[in-house]
Design an enzyme around this catalytic site. Structure first.
Site, PDB file in Angstrom:
ATOM      1  N   ARG A   1       0.838  -1.215   0.000  1.00  0.00           N
ATOM      2  CA  ARG A   1       0.000   0.000   0.000  1.00  0.00           C
ATOM      3  C   ARG A   1       0.866   1.255   0.000  1.00  0.00           C
ATOM      4  NH1 ARG A   1      -3.151  -3.920   2.414  1.00  0.00           N
ATOM      5  NH2 ARG A   1      -5.024  -4.254   1.121  1.00  0.00           N
TER       6      ARG A   1
ATOM      7  N   ASP B   1      -7.000 -14.315   1.183  1.00  0.00           N
ATOM      8  CA  ASP B   1      -8.060 -13.619   1.908  1.00  0.00           C
ATOM      9  C   ASP B   1      -8.877 -12.721   0.988  1.00  0.00           C
ATOM     10  OD1 ASP B   1      -5.679 -12.016   1.658  1.00  0.00           O
ATOM     11  OD2 ASP B   1      -6.692 -10.503   2.879  1.00  0.00           O
ATOM     12  N   GLU B   2     -10.081 -12.408   1.425  1.00  0.00           N
ATOM     13  CA  GLU B   2     -10.941 -11.386   0.829  1.00  0.00           C
ATOM     14  C   GLU B   2     -11.059 -11.515  -0.685  1.00  0.00           C
ATOM     15  OE1 GLU B   2     -10.391  -7.808   4.102  1.00  0.00           O
ATOM     16  OE2 GLU B   2      -9.017  -7.863   2.409  1.00  0.00           O
TER      17      GLU B   2
ATOM     18  N   TRP C   1      -6.725 -14.438  11.165  1.00  0.00           N
ATOM     19  CA  TRP C   1      -6.910 -12.994  11.321  1.00  0.00           C
ATOM     20  C   TRP C   1      -8.348 -12.628  11.663  1.00  0.00           C
ATOM     21  CZ3 TRP C   1      -9.857  -9.438   8.450  1.00  0.00           C
ATOM     22  CH2 TRP C   1     -10.468  -9.929   7.295  1.00  0.00           C
TER      23      TRP C   1
ATOM     24  N   TYR D   1      -3.861  -5.983  15.091  1.00  0.00           N
ATOM     25  CA  TYR D   1      -3.757  -5.185  13.875  1.00  0.00           C
ATOM     26  C   TYR D   1      -3.266  -3.791  14.254  1.00  0.00           C
ATOM     27  CZ  TYR D   1      -5.506  -8.276  10.240  1.00  0.00           C
ATOM     28  OH  TYR D   1      -5.613  -9.278   9.314  1.00  0.00           O
TER      29      TYR D   1
ATOM     30  N   TRP E   1      -0.974  -2.883   8.371  1.00  0.00           N
ATOM     31  CA  TRP E   1      -1.445  -2.549   7.024  1.00  0.00           C
ATOM     32  C   TRP E   1      -1.278  -1.050   6.849  1.00  0.00           C
ATOM     33  CZ3 TRP E   1      -2.071  -6.861   4.473  1.00  0.00           C
ATOM     34  CH2 TRP E   1      -2.425  -8.027   5.174  1.00  0.00           C
ATOM     35  N   THR E   2      -0.764  -0.626   5.704  1.00  0.00           N
ATOM     36  CA  THR E   2      -0.263   0.738   5.588  1.00  0.00           C
ATOM     37  C   THR E   2      -1.104   1.660   4.708  1.00  0.00           C
ATOM     38  OG1 THR E   2       1.227   0.154   3.765  1.00  0.00           O
ATOM     39  CG2 THR E   2       2.106   0.001   6.023  1.00  0.00           C
ATOM     40  N   GLU E   3      -2.387   1.338   4.508  1.00  0.00           N
ATOM     41  CA  GLU E   3      -3.214   2.279   3.753  1.00  0.00           C
ATOM     42  C   GLU E   3      -3.078   3.691   4.318  1.00  0.00           C
ATOM     43  OE1 GLU E   3      -4.306  -0.596   4.990  1.00  0.00           O
ATOM     44  OE2 GLU E   3      -5.896  -1.497   3.770  1.00  0.00           O
TER      45      GLU E   3
END
Length: 756
Positions: A168, A327-328, A394, A419, A469-471
């Site tokens: 990200r 995932d997702e 997760w 997280y 997570w780096t959004e």
């Protein structure tokens, strides 16, 4: 590279004769308490110790490369925290010895007036003994003092990890190395590197150069009419990756790469459209956040591509585990494809989840044929997985429970508790991230061995991992502050037999944070930062102070910095206005990071920034950075993107004649599927819309502030409106009108203005 430990029962058995540090430590009243992190399994303190100087030296067994590496790491660490430069000598004051019979990664450390001896059976144990000796070092008369201790130590779990999302937002190789240094300082041994996602492809694959030539770069999203931001991105060359993997190995850390499939595949499809389902990519979609619908197709050329990629990945990373995501994976495109449906019928596959299982199992067999093991997020359990697959849980701990009961190994990495992209403090100083608060105390209280996993299946729990997570961690500084100090709590969960009380952890954390800062990783200060709540009290100000750490809060009102002798906060303060108030958390007589310095005035007691306002709902709560300026600090806004609505609770309305609101506009760059259709706004009266203020969200309208002055302007704009006289406290509800979700408006601060 390190070797993983035996099963948990074997680890526990190797320490049956030891006593936890809290029970056995005997510290002389005149001595400074030992502050090690993570806490060792057994520690006994004694009188005395020895002083390290530049002539002390380190002795290692002849020809022992592992001992040499441990000695090199110790010699590297000591000067970075004020210690001497040491060299290898035949009769050094510090001695490394290789002995049999100590469990993997375990060590024995003895220090006395004659020096220090570190004993271990493997390379990792020698290294961790060196890390502990480094933590013991403190400034002393004529050199660096090492107190006398006897330590028998080793880890609780074999997997003690952190995940960094470099897809990200890209981080420099230098930052990755600094992070590895910080991990080693906390005895973390697994670096899960998220190198591929929808927004970016960060690993050089020589057979497919467009992966980095195209998909390592993007133009950040901006609000309509805002100045464009410069292209951002980057990637790691294979040479850089080899260097980072070697750097990690010398610090006892295994690097586990992640190559996402079959979802989170937009970056690969963007570079090579033939890999996808033929669904066009909207322009700029790679700069969105959220869950994307683009999946790999299941054609043979796509599997050839993935195998080619994995071949180059395996050549770079000697890790036994290769992470494949899983995932997702939104299956809408598979469901809509006649070709996919025909393939499912020919294979006898009855659902898209089963097709994903078939996909992942095929990749798992390919990895197994190359003596590697597949690991993936817990969705890989859906539809069944190969017997040797490992699950990273997760979605809570349920995936780990299901995996263990089915005989699969698992790593606990549950959201939201582990997280690290969640906010860790409630003030504006804490930066951006998920809106839900996950404090250091919450992380430390996590149980990595829950009773829901039967004792006979506990052996399948490899360990714990925290994920960043780096959004919303745009900079390396933001990433470092999000990871630590919560990463230190995760390290202790994974290492120590049983965590001690939180107050003792805080005592040991403070010097560890100072060490990490010396290593170039600046931890976040939320746990030590005082929180102020201001309100008017007649002509004076009422100030309530609180903090996360449970430490004494000391303050001054004379402009001096608070310290151990400053007044102790014990009850709400009543201050004349204006007053300069300075507050710090105090530990062992010293002020800790995050001290505050603010002017208490008639204006500040009637002001609330975005973090002090209450969100009306928290469906998709985020603290987001503004999209301007291109360089330098940016404003941040706490909002629920699904319902932008804020409440100034108990607003003191006596004497208030007007209100100013700082607003900013941001792009609505969120992939939230059909949920976007649920976002509703009141119809605007003007083209740009208006901010509306009500007395309670269902109450009468008090003011309307047109957004036209702020429309298409970068940065923050201040809007002002008059208010009719009111008395008492009122909950002011703030919303805005709009014809659509883009741009997304947010509130930076609200100021109530009294009559002159």
């Amino acid at each position: 590279m390190i070797q993983f430990l035996p099963t948990l029962p074997a680890i526990v058995g190797s320490f049956l004769c030891t006593t936890p540090v809290a029970a056995q430590s005997v510290v002389p009243a005149t001595a400074q308490p030992v502050a090690l992190l993570p806490a060792p399994q057994s520690l006994t303190s004694a009188e005395g110790g020895f002083t390290l100087t530049a002539i002390s030296g380190i002795a290692i067994p002849a020809g022992d490369d592992g001992a040499r590496n441990a000695a090199d790491r110790l010699a590297e660490l000591l000067p970075r925290t004020g210690g001497p430069n040491l060299s290898i000598k035949p009769h050094g004051t510090i001695r490394f010895e290789r002995v049999p019979g100590i469990a993997a990664e375990g060590y024995r450390l003895t220090t006395s007036s004659s020096g220090a001896t570190i004993r271990a059976s493997d390379d990792a144990g020698l290294l961790y003994g060196a890390v502990t000796l480094w933590q013991l070092a403190r400034p002393g008369t004529g050199g660096t003092f090492i107190p006398a201790v006897t330590i028998a130590d080793g880890p609780r779990f074999r997997w003690r990890g952190l995940m960094l999302d470099s897809a990200r937002h890209f981080q420099s190789p230098e930052f990755v190395k600094r992070l590895l240094d910080a991990m080693a300082a906390n005895k973390l041994n697994t670096f899960h590197w998220h190198l591929v996602d929808d927004q970016g492809w960060r690993i050089e694959i020589r057979k497919y150069p467009r992966l980095t030539g195209v998909s390592a770069w993007r133009l950040p999203a901006t609000a309509p009419g805002a100045p464009p931001l410069p292209r951002t991105g980057g990637f790691y060359t294979q040479e850089q990756i080899r260097e980072i993997v070697a750097y990690a190995g010398k610090r006892g850390i295994t690097v586990v790469p992640e190559i996402e499939m079959p979802g989170h595949a937009l970056s690969a499809i963007r570079a090579y459209p033939r890999l996808g389902m033929g669904v066009p990519l909207p322009r700029g979609v790679e700069s969105d956040w959220g869950v994307f619908p683009w999946l790999y197709n299941t054609d043979e050329p796509t599997f050839t591509f993935l195998q080619d990629v994995l071949d180059e990945v395996m050549a770079l990373f000697p890790s036994r585990y290769i992470h494949v995501g899983g995932d997702e994976a939104v299956k809408d495109q598979w469901k809509a494809s006649p070709k996919i449906q025909a393939q499912m019928k020919s294979l006898g596959i009855g659902s898209e989840d089963k097709l994903q299982s078939w996909f992942i199992q095929r990749i798992g067999r390919y990895l197994a044929a190359h003596d590697r093991r597949l690991i993936g997020w817990d969705e890989i359990l859906d539809g069944g997985i190969t017997p040797d697959a490992t699950v990273m849980s997760w979605r809570g701990i349920d995936g780990a429970v299901a995996a263990a009961k089915a005989g699969h190994d698992a790593v606990l990495s549950p959201a939201p508790i582990l997280y690290l992209n969640h906010r860790q403090g409630v003030t504006a100083a804490e930066g951006t991230g998920r809106g839900e608060l996950i404090t250091l105390a919450q992380v430390y209280a996590f149980d990595p061995a829950p009773a829901s996993i039967p004792a006979e299946q506990q052996r399948h729990i490899l360990g714990v991992q925290g994920n960043l997570w780096t959004e919303h961690a745009r900079t390396e500084e933001a990433a470092a502050a999000a990871i630590f100090p919560r990463g230190a709590a995760i390290a202790e969960l994974g290492w120590s037999k049983a965590p001690s009380d939180f107050s003792d952890f805080i005592r040991r954390l403070a010097p560890q944070m100072a060490r990490l800062s010396k290593l170039g990783v600046e931890p976040g200060a939320a746990v030590f930062r005082p929180v102020t709540t201001l309100s008017p009290d007649g002509a004076k100000a009422k100030v309530i102070l609180s903090g996360q750490a449970g430490l004494p809060l000391r303050y001054t009102i004379d402009g001096t910095a608070p310290g151990g002798a400053s007044p102790l906060y014990s009850a709400p303060l009543t201050l004349t206005m204006p007053t300069r108030l300075r507050v710090a958390s105090i530990l062992d007589g010293a002020a800790q990071p995050g001290a505050i310095d603010l002017n208490v005035t008639a204006a500040t007691v009637r002001r609330r920034d975005d973090t002090e306002l209450k969100l009306c709902t928290t469906g998709i709560a985020l603290r987001l950075a503004d999209d301007a300026p291109a360089k330098g600090p940016r404003a941040a806004f706490l909002t629920d993107i699904g319902n932008p609505c804020w409440i100034y609770q108990a607003a003191p309305m006596d004497g208030v004649r007007s209100i100013t609101i700082d607003v900013g506009q941001m792009p609505f760059n969120f992939q939230i599927g059909h949920d976007v259709d649920k976002i509703r706004f009141r119809t605007p009266a003007t083209p740009a819309g208006e901010v509306e203020i009500r007395d309670g969200c269902e109450g009468p309208k008090l003011a309307v502030l047109p957004l036209a002055p702020a429309a298409r302007r970068p940065g923050v704009t201040r809007l002002t409106a008059s208010l009719k006289p009111m008395s008492g406290a009122h909950d002011l509800c703030i919303t805005y009108t709009a014809r659509g979700v883009n741009p997304l408006w947010a509130i930076g601060a609200v100021q109530l203005v009294t009559a002159p």
